[in-house]
Design a protein around this motif. Structure first.
Motif, PDB file in Angstrom:
ATOM      1  N   GLN A  16      47.669  59.074  53.341  1.00  0.00           N
ATOM      2  CA  GLN A  16      45.671  57.747  54.208  1.00  0.00           C
ATOM      3  C   GLN A  16      45.164  57.503  52.689  1.00  0.00           C
ATOM      4  O   GLN A  16      44.305  56.225  52.352  1.00  0.00           O
ATOM      5  N   ILE A  17      44.727  58.704  52.720  1.00  0.00           N
ATOM      6  CA  ILE A  17      43.260  59.235  51.733  1.00  0.00           C
ATOM      7  C   ILE A  17      43.871  58.341  50.582  1.00  0.00           C
ATOM      8  O   ILE A  17      43.242  57.519  49.819  1.00  0.00           O
ATOM      9  N   ASP A  18      44.583  59.308  50.343  1.00  0.00           N
ATOM     10  CA  ASP A  18      45.070  58.807  48.617  1.00  0.00           C
ATOM     11  C   ASP A  18      45.394  56.786  47.972  1.00  0.00           C
ATOM     12  O   ASP A  18      44.552  56.485  47.253  1.00  0.00           O
ATOM     13  N   THR A  19      45.809  56.232  49.677  1.00  0.00           N
ATOM     14  CA  THR A  19      46.340  55.216  49.092  1.00  0.00           C
ATOM     15  C   THR A  19      44.660  54.248  49.685  1.00  0.00           C
ATOM     16  O   THR A  19      44.754  53.066  49.134  1.00  0.00           O
ATOM     17  N   ARG A  20      43.995  54.535  49.563  1.00  0.00           N
ATOM     18  CA  ARG A  20      42.833  53.896  50.181  1.00  0.00           C
ATOM     19  C   ARG A  20      42.028  53.885  49.007  1.00  0.00           C
ATOM     20  O   ARG A  20      41.560  53.036  48.354  1.00  0.00           O
ATOM     21  N   ALA A  21      41.713  55.599  48.560  1.00  0.00           N
ATOM     22  CA  ALA A  21      41.415  55.527  46.854  1.00  0.00           C
ATOM     23  C   ALA A  21      41.981  54.860  46.227  1.00  0.00           C
ATOM     24  O   ALA A  21      41.119  54.243  45.704  1.00  0.00           O
ATOM     25  N   ALA A  22      42.901  54.960  45.808  1.00  0.00           N
ATOM     26  CA  ALA A  22      43.875  53.868  44.981  1.00  0.00           C
ATOM     27  C   ALA A  22      43.692  52.621  44.945  1.00  0.00           C
ATOM     28  O   ALA A  22      43.663  51.908  44.005  1.00  0.00           O
ATOM     29  N   GLN A  23      43.894  51.788  46.529  1.00  0.00           N
ATOM     30  CA  GLN A  23      43.112  50.497  46.961  1.00  0.00           C
ATOM     31  C   GLN A  23      41.253  49.966  46.837  1.00  0.00           C
ATOM     32  O   GLN A  23      41.741  48.775  46.404  1.00  0.00           O
ATOM     33  N   ALA A  24      40.908  51.079  46.383  1.00  0.00           N
ATOM     34  CA  ALA A  24      39.846  50.632  46.194  1.00  0.00           C
ATOM     35  C   ALA A  24      39.632  50.587  45.023  1.00  0.00           C
ATOM     36  O   ALA A  24      38.505  49.850  44.112  1.00  0.00           O
ATOM     37  N   VAL A  25      40.194  51.950  43.137  1.00  0.00           N
ATOM     38  CA  VAL A  25      39.966  51.865  43.003  1.00  0.00           C
ATOM     39  C   VAL A  25      40.619  50.444  41.730  1.00  0.00           C
ATOM     40  O   VAL A  25      40.145  49.109  40.867  1.00  0.00           O
ATOM     41  N   ALA A  26      41.653  50.046  42.525  1.00  0.00           N
ATOM     42  CA  ALA A  26      42.241  48.528  42.009  1.00  0.00           C
ATOM     43  C   ALA A  26      41.469  47.490  43.125  1.00  0.00           C
ATOM     44  O   ALA A  26      41.481  46.181  41.773  1.00  0.00           O
ATOM     45  N   ASP A  27      41.015  47.851  43.531  1.00  0.00           N
ATOM     46  CA  ASP A  27      40.432  46.682  44.198  1.00  0.00           C
ATOM     47  C   ASP A  27      39.091  46.093  43.638  1.00  0.00           C
ATOM     48  O   ASP A  27      38.213  45.107  43.166  1.00  0.00           O
ATOM     49  N   ALA A  28      38.116  47.464  42.925  1.00  0.00           N
ATOM     50  CA  ALA A  28      36.886  47.618  41.961  1.00  0.00           C
ATOM     51  C   ALA A  28      37.486  47.178  40.794  1.00  0.00           C
ATOM     52  O   ALA A  28      36.933  46.262  40.294  1.00  0.00           O
ATOM     53  N   ALA A  29      39.001  47.017  40.310  1.00  0.00           N
ATOM     54  CA  ALA A  29      38.886  46.767  38.747  1.00  0.00           C
ATOM     55  C   ALA A  29      39.454  44.671  39.164  1.00  0.00           C
ATOM     56  O   ALA A  29      38.972  44.312  38.295  1.00  0.00           O
ATOM     57  N   ASP A  30      39.623  44.553  40.277  1.00  0.00           N
ATOM     58  CA  ASP A  30      39.712  43.332  40.251  1.00  0.00           C
ATOM     59  C   ASP A  30      38.621  42.935  40.143  1.00  0.00           C
ATOM     60  O   ASP A  30      38.223  41.436  39.537  1.00  0.00           O
ATOM     61  N   LYS A  31      37.420  42.873  41.069  1.00  0.00           N
ATOM     62  CA  LYS A  31      36.271  42.417  41.370  1.00  0.00           C
ATOM     63  C   LYS A  31      35.806  42.444  39.929  1.00  0.00           C
ATOM     64  O   LYS A  31      34.865  41.703  39.194  1.00  0.00           O
ATOM     65  N   GLU A  32      35.590  43.814  39.109  1.00  0.00           N
ATOM     66  CA  GLU A  32      35.523  44.028  37.607  1.00  0.00           C
ATOM     67  C   GLU A  32      35.966  42.660  36.857  1.00  0.00           C
ATOM     68  O   GLU A  32      35.281  41.696  36.086  1.00  0.00           O
ATOM     69  N   ALA A  33      37.113  42.604  37.307  1.00  0.00           N
ATOM     70  CA  ALA A  33      38.072  41.675  35.983  1.00  0.00           C
ATOM     71  C   ALA A  33      37.619  40.092  36.014  1.00  0.00           C
ATOM     72  O   ALA A  33      36.963  39.587  36.046  1.00  0.00           O
ATOM     73  N   ARG A  34      37.355  40.217  37.738  1.00  0.00           N
ATOM     74  CA  ARG A  34      37.300  38.779  38.744  1.00  0.00           C
ATOM     75  C   ARG A  34      35.207  38.263  37.945  1.00  0.00           C
ATOM     76  O   ARG A  34      35.386  37.540  37.506  1.00  0.00           O
ATOM     77  N   ASP A  35      34.468  39.483  37.614  1.00  0.00           N
ATOM     78  CA  ASP A  35      33.527  39.248  37.728  1.00  0.00           C
ATOM     79  C   ASP A  35      32.891  39.159  35.480  1.00  0.00           C
ATOM     80  O   ASP A  35      32.451  37.833  35.513  1.00  0.00           O
ATOM     81  N   ALA A  36      33.627  39.750  35.104  1.00  0.00           N
ATOM     82  CA  ALA A  36      34.386  39.584  33.949  1.00  0.00           C
ATOM     83  C   ALA A  36      34.319  38.242  33.012  1.00  0.00           C
ATOM     84  O   ALA A  36      34.165  37.656  32.202  1.00  0.00           O
ATOM     85  N   ALA A  37      35.262  38.207  34.142  1.00  0.00           N
ATOM     86  CA  ALA A  37      36.111  36.404  34.356  1.00  0.00           C
ATOM     87  C   ALA A  37      34.948  34.914  33.898  1.00  0.00           C
ATOM     88  O   ALA A  37      34.577  34.108  33.328  1.00  0.00           O
ATOM     89  N   ALA A  38      34.227  36.016  35.428  1.00  0.00           N
ATOM     90  CA  ALA A  38      33.255  34.681  36.104  1.00  0.00           C
ATOM     91  C   ALA A  38      32.121  34.526  34.895  1.00  0.00           C
ATOM     92  O   ALA A  38      31.431  33.463  34.540  1.00  0.00           O
ATOM     93  N   LYS A  39      31.575  35.873  34.041  1.00  0.00           N
ATOM     94  CA  LYS A  39      30.297  36.335  33.332  1.00  0.00           C
ATOM     95  C   LYS A  39      30.849  34.975  31.725  1.00  0.00           C
ATOM     96  O   LYS A  39      30.481  34.148  31.657  1.00  0.00           O
ATOM     97  N   ALA A  40      32.272  35.568  31.786  1.00  0.00           N
ATOM     98  CA  ALA A  40      32.534  35.072  30.598  1.00  0.00           C
ATOM     99  C   ALA A  40      32.744  33.844  30.412  1.00  0.00           C
ATOM    100  O   ALA A  40      32.155  32.333  29.993  1.00  0.00           O
ATOM    101  N   GLU A  41      32.952  32.297  31.533  1.00  0.00           N
ATOM    102  CA  GLU A  41      33.007  31.226  31.780  1.00  0.00           C
ATOM    103  C   GLU A  41      31.572  30.490  31.834  1.00  0.00           C
ATOM    104  O   GLU A  41      31.331  29.638  31.481  1.00  0.00           O
ATOM    105  N   LYS A  42      30.626  31.723  32.978  1.00  0.00           N
ATOM    106  CA  LYS A  42      29.625  31.396  32.605  1.00  0.00           C
ATOM    107  C   LYS A  42      28.920  31.012  31.156  1.00  0.00           C
ATOM    108  O   LYS A  42      28.234  30.373  30.805  1.00  0.00           O
ATOM    109  N   ASP A  43      28.945  31.968  30.256  1.00  0.00           N
ATOM    110  CA  ASP A  43      28.224  31.952  29.289  1.00  0.00           C
ATOM    111  C   ASP A  43      29.370  30.263  28.281  1.00  0.00           C
ATOM    112  O   ASP A  43      28.415  30.209  27.829  1.00  0.00           O
ATOM    113  N   ALA A  44      30.558  30.857  28.362  1.00  0.00           N
ATOM    114  CA  ALA A  44      31.233  29.297  27.547  1.00  0.00           C
ATOM    115  C   ALA A  44      30.615  27.896  28.352  1.00  0.00           C
ATOM    116  O   ALA A  44      30.067  27.406  27.452  1.00  0.00           O
TER     117      ALA A  44
END
Length: 341
Positions: A151-179
């Motif tokens: 369960q701990i490993d699953t939550r950690a993996a999910q946290a990593v995936a959520d962080a990566a997804d958030k980073e991707a969304r933030d990068a996409a939002a920043k790119a869109e804002k810059d554009a």
């Protein structure tokens, strides 16, 4: 299955009485009452010997049971002898410990050994059961720990995936804002360039409608200069220094509303444009127009002079929007019409 052998058949003798140790004739004298004791009774040999047990209520009870069985067998024989009925075969069911108790000496020893190992077997079984229970508990704890770790490993993996997804969304939002910012900047730049081009075109058209008041001149005084030479304490117009007699032209089409002497301004001509703006031409040496006259852009209205409060020949130009008393900077006004003095 161990069992007691049937009782021996009683002899069918008449006139004889069964006594201990054999029979006697009815006419024989009675032997008297028999009371057996440990000394008088010989040990019974064979399978009916009672094994002595030390300690424990179970061995004592088994001994009593064995004696009872023997007494019952004897009583059955006596009853058969007295009643003359056929002998009854008595069989004893297997009882735990009874068969081994009523046995030979070797069997008794084996029984004692068996009884002595009961505690050892029980202790070994208890120890084995305790070991099995401990192992089961250990296995259950390890399984729970493994589940929790998963369960701990699953939550950690999910946290990593959520962080990566958030980073991707933030990068996409920043790119869109810059554009969007770049697009906005490009749009604003294009609009500014278009406006600048439009203004240039407008000024070019105005330049065709407006003209500078004279030629061969030098700017010697600008609007707002401070000094004692001017009655207001500062210069209220724009000075074009030129030789006396240089032609003065109408800057734009309009109507002459004043032409004549004006004190410190010398000879002055006022040209009123269609929007109400008044243009003052001062210090002229001569005036070529009259009040009420319509003029067009470039028409000659007078000549440069040195009349009024002056230090030399020049044209003093003032601009009064709407005919107001206070004028504005003529340089800025001329530039707004596409002219560059």
């Amino acid at each position: 299955m161990a069992s007691n052998p049937p009782a021996p058949e009683a002899p069918y003798a008449t006139g004889n009485t069964l006594v201990y140790g054999g029979y006697r004739a009815d006419d024989e004298a009675p032997l008297g009452e028999w009371n057996p004791t440990a000394e008088s009774v010989a040990p019974v040999r064979g399978r009916h010997r009672v094994a002595k047990q030390r300690g424990g209520g179970f061995a004592r009870s088994s001994t009593v049971l064995g004696v009872g069985v023997i007494a019952a067998v004897s009583a059955g024989g006596m009853a058969s002898a007295n009643t003359g009925k056929p002998p009854v075969s008595i069989s004893m069911p297997d009882l735990p410990g009874v068969g081994s108790l009523i046995s030979d000496d070797d069997s008794a020893a084996d029984t004692a050994t068996a009884f002595s190992t009961v505690g050892e077997t029980t202790t070994a079984g208890t120890a084995q059961g305790t070991s099995d229970a401990g192992e089961a508990l250990r296995s259950r704890i390890l399984a729970q720990a493994e589940v929790q770790q998963d369960q701990i490993d699953t939550r950690a993996a999910q946290a990593v995936a959520d962080a990566a997804d958030k980073e991707a969304r933030d990068a996409a939002a920043k790119a869109e804002k810059d554009a969007q910012a770049k697009a906005k900047a490009a749009k604003e730049k294009a609009e500014a360039e278009a406006a600048k081009k439009a203004e240039a075109e407008r000024l070019a058209e105005l330049a065709k409608q407006f003209t500078l008041p004279t030629s061969s001149y030098t700017i010697t005084g600008t609007f707002g200069q401070a000094g004692s030479l001017w009655s207001s304490g500062y210069h209220t117009g724009l000075d074009f220094a030129a030789p006396t007699g240089t032609l003065i032209k109408a800057i734009h089409s309009g109507t002459i509303t004043e032409a004549g002497w004006a004190g410190s301004y010398g000879y002055r001509t006022i040209l009123t444009l269609d929007d109400g703006t008044e243009l003052w031409f001062c210090h002229q040496s001569s005036i070529s127009v009259s009040v009420g006259q319509k003029v067009a852009t470039g028409d000659v209205i007078g000549r440069v002079g040195a009349t009024g409060n002056v230090t030399g020949a020049h044209l003093h130009l003032e601009v009064h929007p709407g005919g107001q008393a206070d004028g504005i900077d003529p340089m800025a006004w001329l530039r707004s019409k596409g002219l560059n003095p």
